[in-house]
Design a protein around this motif. Sequence first.
Motif, mmCIF file in Angstrom:
data_model
loop_
_atom_site.group_PDB
_atom_site.id
_atom_site.type_symbol
_atom_site.label_atom_id
_atom_site.label_comp_id
_atom_site.label_asym_id
_atom_site.label_seq_id
_atom_site.Cartn_x
_atom_site.Cartn_y
_atom_site.Cartn_z
ATOM 1 N N UNK A 32 0.847 -1.189 0.000
ATOM 2 C CA UNK A 32 0.000 0.000 0.000
ATOM 3 C C UNK A 32 0.883 1.240 0.000
ATOM 4 N N UNK A 33 0.669 2.102 -0.975
ATOM 5 C CA UNK A 33 1.455 3.322 -1.102
ATOM 6 C C UNK A 33 0.524 4.524 -1.140
ATOM 7 N N UNK A 34 1.106 5.680 -1.404
ATOM 8 C CA UNK A 34 0.334 6.909 -1.598
ATOM 9 C C UNK A 34 1.014 7.712 -2.695
ATOM 10 N N UNK A 35 0.253 8.512 -3.383
ATOM 11 C CA UNK A 35 0.786 9.229 -4.536
ATOM 12 C C UNK A 35 1.906 10.178 -4.165
ATOM 13 N N UNK A 36 1.923 10.679 -2.919
ATOM 14 C CA UNK A 36 2.939 11.642 -2.506
ATOM 15 C C UNK A 36 3.858 11.082 -1.427
ATOM 16 N N UNK A 37 4.105 9.772 -1.459
ATOM 17 C CA UNK A 37 4.944 9.106 -0.450
ATOM 18 C C UNK A 37 6.332 8.849 -1.030
ATOM 19 N N UNK A 38 7.324 9.617 -0.592
ATOM 20 C CA UNK A 38 8.686 9.477 -1.114
ATOM 21 C C UNK A 38 9.311 8.118 -0.777
ATOM 22 N N UNK A 39 9.214 7.612 0.464
ATOM 23 C CA UNK A 39 9.758 6.270 0.741
ATOM 24 C C UNK A 39 9.116 5.191 -0.113
ATOM 25 N N UNK A 40 7.845 5.397 -0.482
ATOM 26 C CA UNK A 40 7.183 4.421 -1.359
ATOM 27 C C UNK A 40 7.876 4.362 -2.710
ATOM 28 N N UNK A 41 8.220 5.538 -3.241
ATOM 29 C CA UNK A 41 8.894 5.567 -4.540
ATOM 30 C C UNK A 41 10.219 4.817 -4.476
ATOM 31 N N UNK A 42 10.919 4.960 -3.348
ATOM 32 C CA UNK A 42 12.204 4.277 -3.212
ATOM 33 C C UNK A 42 12.011 2.763 -3.196
ATOM 34 N N UNK A 43 10.999 2.281 -2.465
ATOM 35 C CA UNK A 43 10.757 0.845 -2.407
ATOM 36 C C UNK A 43 10.339 0.316 -3.772
ATOM 37 N N UNK A 44 9.508 1.062 -4.467
ATOM 38 C CA UNK A 44 9.075 0.649 -5.806
ATOM 39 C C UNK A 44 10.264 0.585 -6.758
#
Length: 353
Positions: A238-250
């Motif tokens: 589960x991510x969010x459109x404005x989540x920077x750590x999410x972008x790194x994991x992706x």
Amino acid sequence: MGELADENSMIIVAADAMRSSFGCSYAHLHTWFTQAFFEALAQSGRFEQAYQLAAKTIQHRELEGEAYEHSMPQIHVGAAIRSKLAQIEERSTKASKWEPPNYATEEGKIAKQLLGDYVAVRGKGGSNPQVHWWQLKKIAATGNGNYQISAWGEQQYKLAGNFDGVFDSKSGAMTFDVPTVGKLRLVAKPDQLILKSGASPDLVFDKVPRREAIETKAKFAPVNLRAKESSAIRLVYISASDCAPCRAWERDHLDGGNLLKKPEFRDVEVVTAKRLSLKNRLRKGDLPEKIAHIYDKWDSQRDYERLLTRTPAFVVLINDEIRTWSTGQFLDSPIYPFLRAALREKKGMAELR
């Protein structure tokens, strides 16, 4: 490092902007990197050399399997500050070793001895062995050899919570008043806690690294949550459109596939969901249709509130039942060992190498 990095600054950080460092546990006063850096600085007396030695120490620990990803320590040394540092280094003297000063006190020595994670498994050979996990988190002197001690305990899959107790340094015994159970008495031995019980044999807890505690819990799951050959194993991200750590994991795991392209994960279905933004709670419509039916359970139970409001978040599902879930950085979470344990069960393997 951003605006702080200039010719007049030296900056050393334990991880890059998209990762976390390791070693944040009750058993350590410092993170892995801080400990390694101070130990190296005591031996070398040189800042940049100490950083290089510390970074190698951390990389070795990560490659040896103590962590699930690399933390990527960073250093910046400006041209102007380098000459100033050289003057300090010339006046410095080397030391044989470095020990955190907090451990010099009696309270510090007891903290070093006691604080940390303890695990016991009862009924390993049975159909549903029970994992017991205690964390001794904080200790404070009260006088007369007694110490207030704070702990978290998880017993028999039903008793979990934070408990305050008293530790008697003379007898080595600690007592906790637990509302659902009553008085618990544990005796501290070197690297062990022994839970005294008049009704059943004593339960012996071994002091282990945090990762080993997580992997033990993953290995001995309740029987109704274990995977079988026919089981569907899903990792919900589960991510969010404005989540920077999410972008790194992706970037590291979905795009680059460093984790999920490993052969062992070919039996894991990765399902992604995205909240509108960090300000928005996860909605049922944010989940793919195949798992949308699970949302009502999450929404109806208060225990899952963080799962609906924080990112990145990860859920391990066995036939759409939650085996475990976690929010925050993937590399510090229990998700990876729980996935590996489920895959071992599905394949009927004792170990997954």
